[in-house]
Design a protein around this motif. Structure first.
Motif, mmCIF file in Angstrom:
data_model
loop_
_atom_site.group_PDB
_atom_site.id
_atom_site.type_symbol
_atom_site.label_atom_id
_atom_site.label_comp_id
_atom_site.label_asym_id
_atom_site.label_seq_id
_atom_site.Cartn_x
_atom_site.Cartn_y
_atom_site.Cartn_z
ATOM 1 N N HIS A 139 0.812 -1.223 0.000
ATOM 2 C CA HIS A 139 0.000 0.000 0.000
ATOM 3 C C HIS A 139 0.848 1.276 0.000
ATOM 4 C CE1 HIS A 139 -3.298 -2.710 0.622
ATOM 5 N NE2 HIS A 139 -2.849 -3.078 1.823
ATOM 6 N N ARG A 140 2.172 1.092 -0.041
ATOM 7 C CA ARG A 140 3.107 2.223 -0.140
ATOM 8 C C ARG A 140 2.970 3.210 1.022
ATOM 9 N NH1 ARG A 140 4.691 -1.171 -2.920
ATOM 10 N NH2 ARG A 140 5.174 -1.103 -5.146
ATOM 11 N N HIS A 141 2.893 2.669 2.219
ATOM 12 C CA HIS A 141 2.823 3.535 3.389
ATOM 13 C C HIS A 141 4.193 4.124 3.684
ATOM 14 C CE1 HIS A 141 -1.212 2.290 4.215
ATOM 15 N NE2 HIS A 141 -0.885 1.038 4.481
ATOM 16 N N LYS A 142 4.227 5.376 4.064
ATOM 17 C CA LYS A 142 5.471 6.029 4.437
ATOM 18 C C LYS A 142 6.080 5.340 5.659
ATOM 19 C CE LYS A 142 7.417 10.503 5.841
ATOM 20 N NZ LYS A 142 7.112 11.922 6.175
ATOM 21 N N GLY A 143 7.394 5.076 5.590
ATOM 22 C CA GLY A 143 8.127 4.547 6.729
ATOM 23 C C GLY A 143 8.214 3.042 6.784
ATOM 24 N N PHE A 144 7.271 2.315 6.211
ATOM 25 C CA PHE A 144 7.280 0.853 6.284
ATOM 26 C C PHE A 144 8.544 0.296 5.634
ATOM 27 C CE2 PHE A 144 2.717 -0.870 6.928
ATOM 28 C CZ PHE A 144 2.413 0.131 7.816
ATOM 29 N N GLY A 145 9.084 -0.774 6.216
ATOM 30 C CA GLY A 145 10.261 -1.407 5.649
ATOM 31 C C GLY A 145 10.923 -2.312 6.663
ATOM 32 N N PRO A 146 12.132 -2.795 6.387
ATOM 33 C CA PRO A 146 12.813 -3.734 7.292
ATOM 34 C C PRO A 146 13.060 -3.176 8.688
ATOM 35 C CG PRO A 146 13.887 -3.680 5.144
ATOM 36 C CD PRO A 146 12.897 -2.564 5.153
ATOM 37 N N SER A 147 13.113 -1.855 8.805
ATOM 38 C CA SER A 147 13.370 -1.237 10.112
ATOM 39 C C SER A 147 12.098 -0.750 10.791
ATOM 40 C CB SER A 147 14.335 -0.054 9.957
ATOM 41 O OG SER A 147 15.562 -0.478 9.448
ATOM 42 N N CYS A 148 10.988 -0.831 10.107
ATOM 43 C CA CYS A 148 9.742 -0.279 10.652
ATOM 44 C C CYS A 148 8.594 -1.192 10.258
ATOM 45 C CB CYS A 148 9.527 1.146 10.129
ATOM 46 S SG CYS A 148 8.145 1.999 10.910
ATOM 47 N N TRP A 149 8.241 -2.085 11.169
ATOM 48 C CA TRP A 149 7.224 -3.087 10.864
ATOM 49 C C TRP A 149 6.480 -3.459 12.139
ATOM 50 C CZ3 TRP A 149 7.524 -8.016 13.150
ATOM 51 C CH2 TRP A 149 8.737 -8.303 13.796
ATOM 52 N N GLY A 150 5.368 -4.141 11.978
ATOM 53 C CA GLY A 150 4.625 -4.648 13.123
ATOM 54 C C GLY A 150 3.182 -4.178 13.151
ATOM 55 N N LEU A 151 2.264 -5.084 12.816
ATOM 56 C CA LEU A 151 0.837 -4.777 12.765
ATOM 57 C C LEU A 151 0.097 -5.609 13.804
ATOM 58 C CD1 LEU A 151 0.355 -4.911 8.874
ATOM 59 C CD2 LEU A 151 1.044 -2.957 10.276
ATOM 60 N N THR A 152 -0.612 -4.934 14.692
ATOM 61 C CA THR A 152 -1.413 -5.624 15.703
ATOM 62 C C THR A 152 -2.507 -4.678 16.178
ATOM 63 O OG1 THR A 152 -1.250 -7.047 17.655
ATOM 64 C CG2 THR A 152 -0.048 -4.956 17.744
ATOM 65 N N ALA A 153 -3.302 -5.107 17.121
ATOM 66 C CA ALA A 153 -4.371 -4.262 17.648
ATOM 67 C C ALA A 153 -3.777 -3.134 18.480
ATOM 68 C CB ALA A 153 -5.327 -5.095 18.489
ATOM 69 N N SER A 154 -4.245 -1.923 18.222
ATOM 70 C CA SER A 154 -3.738 -0.760 18.954
ATOM 71 C C SER A 154 -4.607 0.440 18.627
ATOM 72 C CB SER A 154 -2.288 -0.454 18.557
ATOM 73 O OG SER A 154 -2.234 0.022 17.217
ATOM 74 N N ASP A 155 -4.305 1.537 19.296
ATOM 75 C CA ASP A 155 -4.923 2.804 18.914
ATOM 76 C C ASP A 155 -4.485 3.171 17.503
ATOM 77 O OD1 ASP A 155 -6.246 3.093 21.292
ATOM 78 O OD2 ASP A 155 -4.818 4.485 22.180
ATOM 79 N N ASP A 156 -5.322 3.958 16.848
ATOM 80 C CA ASP A 156 -4.930 4.521 15.561
ATOM 81 C C ASP A 156 -5.670 5.844 15.375
ATOM 82 O OD1 ASP A 156 -7.483 4.010 14.515
ATOM 83 O OD2 ASP A 156 -6.813 2.475 13.121
ATOM 84 N N PRO A 157 -5.466 6.567 14.279
ATOM 85 C CA PRO A 157 -6.070 7.892 14.150
ATOM 86 C C PRO A 157 -7.589 7.895 14.242
ATOM 87 C CG PRO A 157 -4.320 7.650 12.536
ATOM 88 C CD PRO A 157 -4.515 6.302 13.166
ATOM 89 N N SER A 158 -8.220 6.756 13.950
ATOM 90 C CA SER A 158 -9.677 6.677 13.980
ATOM 91 C C SER A 158 -10.226 6.081 15.267
ATOM 92 C CB SER A 158 -10.173 5.854 12.784
ATOM 93 O OG SER A 158 -9.770 6.444 11.569
ATOM 94 N N GLY A 159 -9.349 5.696 16.179
ATOM 95 C CA GLY A 159 -9.804 5.118 17.437
ATOM 96 C C GLY A 159 -8.975 3.918 17.837
ATOM 97 N N TYR A 160 -9.467 2.731 17.500
ATOM 98 C CA TYR A 160 -8.787 1.488 17.868
ATOM 99 C C TYR A 160 -9.102 0.466 16.798
ATOM 100 C CZ TYR A 160 -7.188 -2.437 20.771
ATOM 101 O OH TYR A 160 -6.513 -3.532 21.267
ATOM 102 N N ALA A 161 -8.103 -0.315 16.380
ATOM 103 C CA ALA A 161 -8.327 -1.298 15.325
ATOM 104 C C ALA A 161 -7.342 -2.446 15.465
ATOM 105 C CB ALA A 161 -8.187 -0.661 13.942
ATOM 106 N N ALA A 162 -7.749 -3.620 14.963
ATOM 107 C CA ALA A 162 -6.884 -4.801 14.935
ATOM 108 C C ALA A 162 -6.137 -4.804 13.610
ATOM 109 C CB ALA A 162 -7.710 -6.067 15.102
ATOM 110 N N HIS A 163 -4.981 -4.159 13.588
ATOM 111 C CA HIS A 163 -4.207 -4.034 12.360
ATOM 112 C C HIS A 163 -3.556 -5.362 11.998
ATOM 113 C CE1 HIS A 163 -4.108 -0.105 14.560
ATOM 114 N NE2 HIS A 163 -4.678 0.260 13.427
#
Length: 441
Positions: free
Chosen positions: A311-335
């Motif tokens: 999805h070409r997100h800024k910052g994502f890569g070998p040094s910046c990874w990790g998707l799980t449930a957490s707060d996000d700009p819209s509230g809370y989501a299971a990423h």
């Protein structure tokens, strides 16, 4: 011998807000070894469960802020289980004394002793001042079997850690044993069903009707339910309930990696963290999977998704990874890879040290060295961030902070794995369910 009767009641709570405060620092050293960085992150994160604990109950607040504690009295039962584990780690590493740790956990037990339980189970949320149940939802105002399991995962570790013959440590063990023996796990295998039901309420009964089926974060509930000394489930509940769902067996490939169990792409990473703060996946297998391989594959699929960054997100890569449930700009989501809106949660990579240590260390370095001014604070890394949205959380959540301390410690010393897996009740339960366990393999 296990306690056969309830320990003498003490007056409700004045759990210790033990001082002096931790000597944590908001400064981020420019040059620091990997080991020193792990020390720093664990210790700073532990502060959430020590200085940030509720001032009356000593239990873990559900969440708190970057600069100040929450104004409400909401405490998390599952988060408090992670908090007990964090306190054990702190005593092991000398950040607090063994006596201070014992006093804090004893205070929390004294508080819980005076709260309402539901067939021995605890609710998802509780008022940390009064002990009253705080409804999680309109009908979710009673016992929660998964939150209760996360609490007892921590308490059973404490029962093994505080193993001295002193009256204080024996009293703690007896108190935990009494609470443990009172939980009616089989009540949630209701009406002869071969599956656990998540919630029960004296006001609403079973009306939420959520069955606990795998694969997800709830394995710990089945293991504890099979291990219970008084109210254990029959193993058929595990095999016909947990192991029977559309998202249990997978065995398809994602990013060139075969995933044994779970939804496509593995789901959020807390699936391989929550149950495994105590359960040692190394050498753990049953008829369905090798659980270390399951967790490694899940982690690497999550990592590969962030590296390939479709999805070409800024910052994502070998040094910046990790998707799980957490707060996000819209509230809370299971990423997760199939629910990716550009939010990275530090707990996802940092709690994955046992499964992908090189990738986790690279992420830790990036979070600390590159983003520290935006996401580092009094209790370590804040909950989540999105460089694409220029959004950085100003919150800490118990269920995200706790696994950081516990899983990094399991990577470094295996402490919590050793404690939990050496519990005689747990060994009995694992054998009843058909698990083969070779801790440390």
């Amino acid at each position: 011998m296990p306690a056969k009767s309830k320990p003498a009641k003490s007056k409700p709570a004045k759990p210790a807000r033990t001082k002096p405060a931790l000597e944590t620092s908001l400064l981020r050293p420019a040059r620091i070894s990997d080991e020193a960085l792990l020390d720093l992150v664990q210790k700073q994160t532990f502060g959430f469960f020590w200085e940030g604990a509720h001032p009356v109950s000593g239990l873990a607040r559900d969440r708190t802020g970057l600069e100040a504690d929450a104004s409400d009295d909401l405490v998390s039962i599952g988060g408090s289980g992670f908090g007990v584990m964090a306190i054990i780690v702190a005593a092991h590493r000398g950040w607090v004394t063994r006596e201070e740790a014992l006093e804090r956990i004893n205070g929390a037990l004294s508080f819980l002793d005076h709260t309402v339980s539901y067939h021995g189970l605890f609710p998802h949320f509780m008022n940390g001042r009064t002990g009253a149940t705080v409804p999680f939802g309109r009908k979710d105002d009673g016992g929660d079997i998964v939150e209760t399991a996360l609490l007892f995962q921590g308490l059973l570790c404490a029962r093994k850690f505080f193993d001295a013959a002193s009256p204080a440590e024996k009293s703690l063990r007896d108190h935990i044993t009494w609470l443990w023996r009172e939980v009616e796990w089989n009540w949630h295998a209701r009406e002869g069903r071969h599956v656990l039901t998540w919630h029960w309420s004296p006001n609403n009964g079973w009306s939420i009707d959520v069955e606990v089926r795998g694969w997800n974060e709830c394995l710990i509930a089945y293991v504890l339910a099979a291990s219970a000394p008084r109210y254990a489930i029959d193993p058929i509940v595990y095999h016909s309930g947990w192991a029977q769902s559309r998202t249990f067996v997978n065995r398809r490939r994602f990013y060139d990696l075969e995933l044994p169990l779970g939804p496509d792409y593995g789901g959020p990473l807390f699936f391989c963290h929550y149950s495994f703060c105590g359960l040692d996946p190394r050498g753990l297998s049953d008829a369905y999977a090798d659980y270390f391989q399951q967790n490694v594959k899940h982690t690497l699929i999550n990592y590969e998704h962030c590296v390939r960054n479709p999805h070409r997100h800024k910052g994502f890569g070998p040094s910046c990874w990790g998707l799980t449930a957490s707060d996000d700009p819209s509230g809370y989501a299971a990423h997760a890879p199939d629910n990716d809106n550009g939010v990275i949660s530090p707990t996802a990579a940092l709690s994955s040290f046992p499964y992908a240590p090189e990738q986790a260390m690279r992420a830790l370095r990036y979070f600390h060295d590159n983003l520290g001014e935006k996401i580092w604070g009094r209790f370590g890394f804040t909950d989540a961030f999105s460089e694409s949205a220029d959004w950085y959380a100003k919150t800490y959540l118990a269920i995200d902070q706790g696994p950081i301390v516990a899983m990094i410690e399991n990577y470094r010393s295996g402490l919590l794995w050793k404690l939990f897996m050496s519990d005689e009740d747990i060994q009995t339960g694992l054998k009843r369910l058909g698990f083969v366990s070779a801790p440390g393999a």
